[in-house]
Design a protein around this motif. Structure first.
Motif, PDB file in Angstrom:
ATOM      1  N   TRP A   1       0.809  -1.216   0.000  1.00  0.00           N
ATOM      2  CA  TRP A   1       0.000   0.000   0.000  1.00  0.00           C
ATOM      3  C   TRP A   1       0.846   1.270   0.000  1.00  0.00           C
ATOM      4  N   ARG A   2       1.962   1.214   0.727  1.00  0.00           N
ATOM      5  CA  ARG A   2       2.738   2.456   0.890  1.00  0.00           C
ATOM      6  C   ARG A   2       3.822   2.608  -0.156  1.00  0.00           C
ATOM      7  N   THR A   3       3.717   1.798  -1.228  1.00  0.00           N
ATOM      8  CA  THR A   3       4.797   1.857  -2.216  1.00  0.00           C
ATOM      9  C   THR A   3       4.560   2.891  -3.302  1.00  0.00           C
ATOM     10  N   PHE A   4       3.455   3.619  -3.206  1.00  0.00           N
ATOM     11  CA  PHE A   4       3.143   4.501  -4.339  1.00  0.00           C
ATOM     12  C   PHE A   4       4.160   5.614  -4.522  1.00  0.00           C
ATOM     13  N   GLY A   5       4.972   5.867  -3.493  1.00  0.00           N
ATOM     14  CA  GLY A   5       5.985   6.914  -3.580  1.00  0.00           C
ATOM     15  C   GLY A   5       6.934   6.699  -4.754  1.00  0.00           C
ATOM     16  N   THR A   6       7.066   5.441  -5.156  1.00  0.00           N
ATOM     17  CA  THR A   6       8.008   5.148  -6.242  1.00  0.00           C
ATOM     18  C   THR A   6       7.586   5.818  -7.552  1.00  0.00           C
ATOM     19  N   LEU A   7       6.279   6.145  -7.638  1.00  0.00           N
ATOM     20  CA  LEU A   7       5.795   6.806  -8.850  1.00  0.00           C
ATOM     21  C   LEU A   7       6.340   8.228  -8.976  1.00  0.00           C
ATOM     22  N   ILE A   8       6.837   8.799  -7.866  1.00  0.00           N
ATOM     23  CA  ILE A   8       7.410  10.135  -7.987  1.00  0.00           C
ATOM     24  C   ILE A   8       8.921  10.094  -7.780  1.00  0.00           C
ATOM     25  N   ARG A   9       9.476   8.887  -7.960  1.00  0.00           N
ATOM     26  CA  ARG A   9      10.939   8.771  -8.001  1.00  0.00           C
ATOM     27  C   ARG A   9      11.443   9.092  -9.404  1.00  0.00           C
ATOM     28  N   VAL A  10      12.727   9.324  -9.458  1.00  0.00           N
ATOM     29  CA  VAL A  10      13.327   9.590 -10.776  1.00  0.00           C
ATOM     30  C   VAL A  10      13.115   8.372 -11.677  1.00  0.00           C
ATOM     31  N   GLY A  11      13.442   7.200 -11.154  1.00  0.00           N
ATOM     32  CA  GLY A  11      13.179   5.972 -11.914  1.00  0.00           C
ATOM     33  C   GLY A  11      12.242   5.074 -11.130  1.00  0.00           C
ATOM     34  N   PRO A  12      10.939   5.115 -11.456  1.00  0.00           N
ATOM     35  CA  PRO A  12       9.990   4.306 -10.684  1.00  0.00           C
ATOM     36  C   PRO A  12      10.325   2.812 -10.752  1.00  0.00           C
ATOM     37  N   ASP A  13      10.040   2.093  -9.676  1.00  0.00           N
ATOM     38  CA  ASP A  13      10.268   0.657  -9.626  1.00  0.00           C
ATOM     39  C   ASP A  13       9.027  -0.037 -10.188  1.00  0.00           C
ATOM     40  N   TYR A  14       9.006  -0.190 -11.497  1.00  0.00           N
ATOM     41  CA  TYR A  14       7.805  -0.727 -12.136  1.00  0.00           C
ATOM     42  C   TYR A  14       7.560  -2.175 -11.736  1.00  0.00           C
ATOM     43  N   GLY A  15       8.635  -2.898 -11.414  1.00  0.00           N
ATOM     44  CA  GLY A  15       8.481  -4.294 -10.994  1.00  0.00           C
ATOM     45  C   GLY A  15       7.629  -4.405  -9.753  1.00  0.00           C
ATOM     46  N   SER A  16       7.919  -3.558  -8.777  1.00  0.00           N
ATOM     47  CA  SER A  16       7.148  -3.626  -7.531  1.00  0.00           C
ATOM     48  C   SER A  16       5.712  -3.184  -7.759  1.00  0.00           C
ATOM     49  N   LEU A  17       5.513  -2.188  -8.613  1.00  0.00           N
ATOM     50  CA  LEU A  17       4.147  -1.754  -8.928  1.00  0.00           C
ATOM     51  C   LEU A  17       3.358  -2.894  -9.558  1.00  0.00           C
ATOM     52  N   ALA A  18       3.987  -3.586 -10.487  1.00  0.00           N
ATOM     53  CA  ALA A  18       3.301  -4.675 -11.188  1.00  0.00           C
ATOM     54  C   ALA A  18       2.987  -5.818 -10.228  1.00  0.00           C
ATOM     55  N   ARG A  19       3.981  -6.148  -9.345  1.00  0.00           N
ATOM     56  CA  ARG A  19       3.732  -7.215  -8.365  1.00  0.00           C
ATOM     57  C   ARG A  19       2.511  -6.879  -7.508  1.00  0.00           C
ATOM     58  N   HIS A  20       2.463  -5.616  -7.113  1.00  0.00           N
ATOM     59  CA  HIS A  20       1.346  -5.202  -6.271  1.00  0.00           C
ATOM     60  C   HIS A  20       0.006  -5.328  -6.992  1.00  0.00           C
ATOM     61  N   LEU A  21      -0.026  -4.853  -8.231  1.00  0.00           N
ATOM     62  CA  LEU A  21      -1.297  -4.906  -8.958  1.00  0.00           C
ATOM     63  C   LEU A  21      -1.716  -6.356  -9.200  1.00  0.00           C
ATOM     64  N   LEU A  22      -0.729  -7.236  -9.433  1.00  0.00           N
ATOM     65  CA  LEU A  22      -1.054  -8.656  -9.603  1.00  0.00           C
ATOM     66  C   LEU A  22      -1.609  -9.243  -8.302  1.00  0.00           C
ATOM     67  N   LEU A  23      -1.018  -8.809  -7.178  1.00  0.00           N
ATOM     68  CA  LEU A  23      -1.508  -9.285  -5.876  1.00  0.00           C
ATOM     69  C   LEU A  23      -2.964  -8.862  -5.682  1.00  0.00           C
ATOM     70  N   GLN A  24      -3.248  -7.595  -6.011  1.00  0.00           N
ATOM     71  CA  GLN A  24      -4.630  -7.123  -5.879  1.00  0.00           C
ATOM     72  C   GLN A  24      -5.557  -7.926  -6.779  1.00  0.00           C
ATOM     73  N   LEU A  25      -5.079  -8.209  -7.987  1.00  0.00           N
ATOM     74  CA  LEU A  25      -5.865  -8.985  -8.940  1.00  0.00           C
ATOM     75  C   LEU A  25      -6.162 -10.375  -8.375  1.00  0.00           C
ATOM     76  N   ALA A  26      -5.141 -10.969  -7.714  1.00  0.00           N
ATOM     77  CA  ALA A  26      -5.331 -12.297  -7.124  1.00  0.00           C
ATOM     78  C   ALA A  26      -6.396 -12.244  -6.033  1.00  0.00           C
ATOM     79  N   TYR A  27      -6.339 -11.200  -5.202  1.00  0.00           N
ATOM     80  CA  TYR A  27      -7.367 -11.046  -4.163  1.00  0.00           C
ATOM     81  C   TYR A  27      -8.751 -10.898  -4.787  1.00  0.00           C
ATOM     82  N   VAL A  28      -8.827 -10.098  -5.838  1.00  0.00           N
ATOM     83  CA  VAL A  28     -10.113  -9.910  -6.509  1.00  0.00           C
ATOM     84  C   VAL A  28     -10.613 -11.248  -7.033  1.00  0.00           C
ATOM     85  N   GLY A  29      -9.711 -12.018  -7.626  1.00  0.00           N
ATOM     86  CA  GLY A  29     -10.106 -13.310  -8.188  1.00  0.00           C
ATOM     87  C   GLY A  29     -10.595 -14.269  -7.111  1.00  0.00           C
ATOM     88  N   ILE A  30      -9.820 -14.371  -6.031  1.00  0.00           N
ATOM     89  CA  ILE A  30     -10.161 -15.362  -5.001  1.00  0.00           C
ATOM     90  C   ILE A  30     -11.394 -14.918  -4.196  1.00  0.00           C
TER      91      ILE A  30
END
Lengths: 326, 291
Positions: B246-275
């Protein structure tokens, strides 16, 4: 717009003569182990006004919930307008208007907004006729003036009427009305009876439940009586009454002579109360009784033949008083 | 009106009308947003960034690296848009889960308690469709909640502290336009972060006829997730907790966002939605509606 087809419906594979509601061995056993509905075989013919009667707690509402697909039967099957429930209830329910266990609406919305909510959620509702249908439904139940009042401010009778209006938003083949006169004053009760008659005259089948037998027997063509989860009898009201005891009552100053005459005629249970003598009519024609009384020289002030009330039938069938049956 | 017009002769051939899903969704949104309680709730959320903004104005933090208070707090005086990030961070742990809990509780349990559920099903609304419509209703309200916080924070922040150039985490300065765009990205990301909890809230809502219980259950689930996430010994399961990123959104205002962590998070949310969504459907499609 929803098409109304007279005579033959193109989507109904079942013949028009098939029952509107048919259950076989319908049973509901709750998790508590209580058998609320115990192997009932309901048959409601098209065009009937079917009175589904029984004391509170006899399983009427549970049966109705199963008919509408709200709860799953433990055993047995329901066919609603030819569709299996559960299974294809969405197809059948579009043709069914229902009032189940009292009206329930959002208290903070107006009557109009509550009907709008239900109509907007209905895939088969034509948006082009939305307002017209809402106005008509409210007019049918006399709520036009209160359309914009919050549901929370409605009286019990108005709430009940709004529930009936919701059932009438769309053209229907079957109306299921669970205790539709609950909370209504005598005038409101008369209006609901009148409405049911009108709808029946238009060809709708009406399935109406009540714990007030006297109230419903005036409008029913068919009756099913529930007692402790079982359907103890069903049939046309006339057939049912034929099975019951018709009472003949003569008003006369010569009560003893009248009683003897009844006994001579072979009438059972002849008894005197005040200046009246009554007995079971049995298979004897009332006119034969009149002739016998006059021939015996009984001064007749009045003669009445009363068909058995449903309440008496219920007592005869179940062997217990209606109000105490549980 | 003549009865015969409305009712015909006892035979009806119902037909689905085009645009039914759209009408159902609009009806649901009208129900959710037409309720005064829910509008008051949005107003209460709007008060949070206002309060933070005024507090920072009255007593500014020592400057970057001050260390006190939530992340981004020290940057607000440099660019008012950072108030959006601070407000979202502060509300994400409690207020937003409460909001999801309340609206989720209304969705099915609330309709069950009011008795309106049996009438919706009698309309009929097919059960799967009803769940879908309810899910969209909760998600839309969550978007409104996040947007309310963000918009009020942006307006308050910019009017109190000005906008100017936007300094990313890492020091690089970008145009105010890009800054705004990145903050918008944060808003969307925070909204999507709530989807897992939203699905859990919907599931719990199908399990009870008591909205209060559904609300408490959903909030309890979020709190449990936050608590477990704070226990280092449970590191092994952290990655599966709904609140972990939840608190990882700060990476979006970094010079180089950590897209890997963003994607992992969205996949996790997707898994919760699915289950949770699947369980909600399995439960609700077969549930006895006795209310």
């Amino acid at each position: 717009m929803t098409t109304l087809v007279e005579g033959e419906a193109e989507d109904t594979a079942i013949p028009r003569s098939a029952p509107v509601i048919a259950t076989t061995g319908l049973t509901k056993r709750f998790r508590s182990g209580q058998v609320a509905v115990d192997h009932i075989d309901l048959t409601v013919e098209r065009g009937a006004v079917y009175g589904f009667l029984g004391p509170n707690g006899s399983g009427k509402t549970t049966t109705i919930r199963m008919l509408l697909g709200l709860i799953r039967p433990t055993d047995g099957a329901v066919s609603l307008l030819g569709d299996p429930v559960p299974g294809n209830e969405a197809h059948a329910l579009a043709k069914v208007g229902a009032l189940v266990e009292g009206p329930a609406f959002h208290p903070y919305l107006s009557g109009w907004a509550n009907l709008r909510r239900l109509d907007r959620m209905d895939e088969t509702a034509d948006p082009a006729t939305h307002e017209e249908r809402l106005s008509n439904a409210l007019a049918r139940v006399g709520l036009t003036a209160a359309a914009n009042k919050k549901f929370r401010q409605y009286s019990l009778g108005m709430k009940q009427r709004l529930g009936i209006a919701a059932a009438l938003l769309q053209p229907r083949e079957l109306l299921v009305l669970d205790e539709p006169t609950n909370g209504l004053d005598p005038q409101g009760t008369r209006e609901v009876r009148h409405l049911i008659r009108e709808l029946s005259d238009d060809g709708l089948t009406v399935f109406v439940s009540s714990h007030l037998l006297a109230e419903v027997e005036q409008i029913c063509t068919h009756v099913g009586i529930m007692s402790v989860g079982k359907l103890v009898t069903q049939g046309t009201l006339d057939d049912l009454r034929r099975g019951g005891t018709t009472i003949v009552t003569v008003t006369t100053p010569a009560t003893e002579l009248a009683r003897k005459t009844f006994a001579t005629l072979g009438l059972a249970d002849a008894a005197v109360s005040g200046d009246e003598v009554h007995a079971s009519l049995g298979s004897i024609e009332p006119e034969a009784v009149t002739v016998a009384l006059v021939n015996a020289g009984v001064p007749v002030r009045g003669l009445a033949v009363s068909k058995p009330a449903l309440e008496d039938l219920f007592v005869e069938i179940t062997g217990e008083g209606f109000d105490v049956a549980r | 009106m003549s009865l015969a017009e409305a009712v015909g002769h006892g035979v009806v051939v119902p037909r689905r009308h085009r645009g039914a899903l759209g009408r159902q969704l609009r009806s649901e949104l009208r129900l959710v947003f037409g309720r005064r309680r829910n509008l008051i709730l949005l107003g209460a959320l709007a008060a949070i960034p206002l309060a933070i903004g005024l507090a920072v104005k009255v007593s500014p933090p020592g400057g970057p690296g001050d260390g006190g208070g939530p992340q981004f707090l020290d940057r607000i005086t440099g660019n008012g848009l950072f108030l959006v990030l601070t407000a979202l961070l502060v509300t994400l742990n409690l207020f937003l889960p409460v909001v999801v809990g309340i609206i989720g509780a209304d969705s099915v349990a609330g309709e069950a308690q009011a008795g309106t559920l049996r009438y919706l099903l009698g309309v009929p609304v097919r059960r799967g469709r009803l769940l879908l419509v309810k899910a969209v209703g909760i998600a839309t309200y969550a978007l409104a909640a996040v947007s309310t916080i963000a918009i009020v924070a942006a307006i308050a922040g910019v009017s109190l502290f000005g906008a100017g150039s936007f300094t990313l985490l890492g020091g690089q300065t970008v145009s105010p336009g890009e800054g705004l765009l990145r903050v918008l990205g944060v808003l969307i990301y925070v909204w999507l972060s709530l989807f897992g909890l939203l699905a859990v809230g919907l599931l719990i809502s199908t399990l009870t006829e008591v909205p209060m219980g559904a609300m408490a259950g959903t909030l309890g689930f979020a709190v449990l997730s936050l608590v477990l996430d704070s226990i280092p010994q449970l590191h092994a399961i952290h990655g599966a907790l709904v609140s972990h990123y939840w608190r990882t959104f700060g990476t979006l205002i970094r010079v180089g966002p950590d897209y890997g962590s963003l994607a992992r998070h969205l996949l996790l949310q997707l898994a919760y939605v699915g289950i949770a969504g699947g369980l909600a459907w399995a439960r609700f499609s077969d549930a006895d509606v006795t209310s």
